[in-house]
Enzyme design. Structure first.
Site, PDB file in Angstrom:
ATOM      1  N   LYS A 167       0.862  -1.174   0.000  1.00 11.04           N
ATOM      2  CA  LYS A 167       0.000   0.000   0.000  1.00 11.04           C
ATOM      3  C   LYS A 167       0.905   1.233   0.000  1.00 11.04           C
ATOM      4  O   LYS A 167       1.527   1.556   1.024  1.00 11.04           O
ATOM      5  CB  LYS A 167      -0.919  -0.040   1.217  1.00 11.04           C
ATOM      6  CG  LYS A 167      -1.928  -1.173   1.146  1.00 11.04           C
ATOM      7  CD  LYS A 167      -2.928  -0.920   0.050  1.00 11.04           C
ATOM      8  CE  LYS A 167      -3.367  -2.187  -0.638  1.00 11.04           C
ATOM      9  NZ  LYS A 167      -4.236  -1.940  -1.790  1.00 11.04           N
ATOM     10  N   GLU A 220       0.184  -0.236  -9.630  1.00 11.00           N
ATOM     11  CA  GLU A 220      -1.280  -0.373  -9.635  1.00 11.00           C
ATOM     12  C   GLU A 220      -1.964   0.944  -9.315  1.00 11.00           C
ATOM     13  O   GLU A 220      -1.622   1.606  -8.326  1.00 11.00           O
ATOM     14  CB  GLU A 220      -1.702  -1.454  -8.624  1.00 11.00           C
ATOM     15  CG  GLU A 220      -3.229  -1.642  -8.563  1.00 11.00           C
ATOM     16  CD  GLU A 220      -3.669  -2.947  -7.903  1.00 11.00           C
ATOM     17  OE1 GLU A 220      -2.859  -3.892  -7.842  1.00 11.00           O
ATOM     18  OE2 GLU A 220      -4.824  -3.013  -7.464  1.00 11.00           O
ATOM     19  N   LYS A 267     -12.971  -7.026  -8.548  1.00 12.92           N
ATOM     20  CA  LYS A 267     -13.567  -7.209  -7.228  1.00 12.92           C
ATOM     21  C   LYS A 267     -15.045  -7.519  -7.442  1.00 12.92           C
ATOM     22  O   LYS A 267     -15.731  -6.787  -8.166  1.00 12.92           O
ATOM     23  CB  LYS A 267     -13.414  -5.935  -6.393  1.00 12.92           C
ATOM     24  CG  LYS A 267     -11.964  -5.627  -6.018  1.00 12.92           C
ATOM     25  CD  LYS A 267     -11.874  -4.393  -5.133  1.00 12.92           C
ATOM     26  CE  LYS A 267     -10.530  -4.302  -4.428  1.00 12.92           C
ATOM     27  NZ  LYS A 267      -9.413  -3.911  -5.282  1.00 12.92           N
TER      28      LYS A 267
HETATM   29 MG    MG Z   1      -5.915  -2.269  -5.828  1.00 10.91          MG
END
Ligand code: MG
Length: 369
Positions: A167, A220, A267
């Site tokens: 992250k 990403e 997702k």
């Molecule tokens: Mg992602």
């Protein structure tokens, strides 16, 4: 003979985290996930379960109490409908409530659970078939100092993971340090993704990709919009992943035409359930676009649904998937898949293959019959 939905219930479950919190770009974080489990009962006594769990209220246009408000809104339209006719059921949901894909996701998943139970087949068989014994997972590494993130990666590597999603999306100089610190603890065959979660402005993204040019890392969703990401992509020689901006087949096709990405993140709740996520998955598979298949978050039931979609994806096209049930401290169902050496397998039992722990779910917060 037609089966009919006789009752729709929703349960609210809190899912704390083993790590205490999960942090990503822009100072966003979640300590306890607020998940909604939907139960659909039928006139033939077969029932199914689904789950939707947004990543807090500021990741996608989705929030936890919105799931429940939306299910309460949709449920009266679905009573008496056949849960096995999933295309038709999705058309009906779209006609009754415009947008709000994440609300429809848990309902759609619960109906796939019913379909599998009626067919006597695991959902992954119905979604196309089971490819191989198991499939590869990534581990998300919450945003911390470069040293702390490198230590997390080393620890999760010991547990068997070989793919890591950092992250980032914070201060560009610190993010370059994060990527470098983690890359230094990786071994041959490992894969590293730096997920900015829309957190960089274009000039910041440009600096980061230059700053890590010598490192084998996937980039990403660096920036907020599709156009900004496309511009970074065209200045970048790293493999490139799009996630937040890919929420339907129209933008997926646009991305394909622009050659805007090498991998997309599908997702389930972002697309509106297994029915629509499968459509996107099959399209990507036909076009040769690799995928991370997962959801925004969730516990045992979401992980089971993810596993069925991931396991039914041709292996070369599955970049990675997620076992969210290992991140959270609460188990909501028996029979959910469990990670072994950084890999997961969908259940072989009919439907999703899970049996909810009703004592954990507690009393329903919505009941429509
Ligand atoms: Mg992602």
């Amino acid at each position: 003979m037609v089966m009919r939905i006789s009752k729709i219930s929703a349960y609210r479950v809190e899912l704390p985290l083993h790590e205490g919190s999960y942090k990503w770009s822009g100072g966003k974080s979640v300590d306890v996930f607020d998940s909604t489990i939907v139960r659909i009962e039928t006139d033939e006594g077969v029932e199914g379960f689904g789950e939707a769990c947004p990543l807090g209220p500021y990741y996608l246009p989705a929030y936890a109490s919105g799931v429940r408000a939306g299910v309460a809104e949709l449920a009266p339209h679905l009573l008496g409908e056949d849960p096995l006719q999933l295309g038709k059921l999705n058309v009906l949901m779209d006609a009754a409530l415009k947008g709000h894909a994440y609300v429809k996701s848990a309902i759609d998943i619960a109906c796939w659970d019913i379909l599998g139970k009626v067919a006597g087949q695991p959902v992954c068989h119905l979604l196309g078939g089971r490819y191989g014994e198991d499939f590869v997972l990534y581990r998300a590494i919450s945003q911390e100092s470069p040293e702390a993130m490198a230590q997390r990666v080393a620890d999760y590597r010991q547990q068997g993971y070989r793919r890591f999603q950092l992250k980032v999306g914070g201060d560009p100089d610190t993010d370059i340090e994060r990527i470098r610190a983690v890359a230094a603890v990786l071994q041959p065959g490992d894969r590293l993704v730096a997920d900015a979660n829309t957190g960089w402005l274009p000039h910041e993204a440009m600096r980061v990709i230059r700053g890590v040019r010598d490192i084998d890392v996937y980039i990403e969703q660096p920036c907020l919009t599709y156009e900004e990401c496309l511009n970074i992509r065209r200045h970048c020689d790293h493999p490139f992943v799009l996630d937040e901006v890919i929420d339907g087949v129209d933008v997926l096709l646009r991305g394909r035409n622009d050659l805007a990405m090498d991998v997309v993140n599908i997702k389930i709740s972002k697309f509106g359930g297994l029915t629509k996520a499968r459509q996107a998955r099959d399209l990507c598979a036909s076009l040769g676009i690799a995928m991370t298949i997962e959801d925004s978050w969730g516990g045992d039931i979401a992980t089971a649904a993810i596993a069925h979609l991931a396991h039914s994806t041709p292996t070369p096209l599955l970049f990675s998937s997620t076992d969210f049930n290992s991140y959270v401290t609460v188990s909501t169902a028996e029979g959910a898949p469990k990670r072994i050496h950084g890999r997961l397998a969908a259940s072989l039992s009919p439907g999703l293959g899970i049996r909810p722990r009703m004592e954990v779910l507690g009393k329903p917060v919505i009941e429509v019959s």
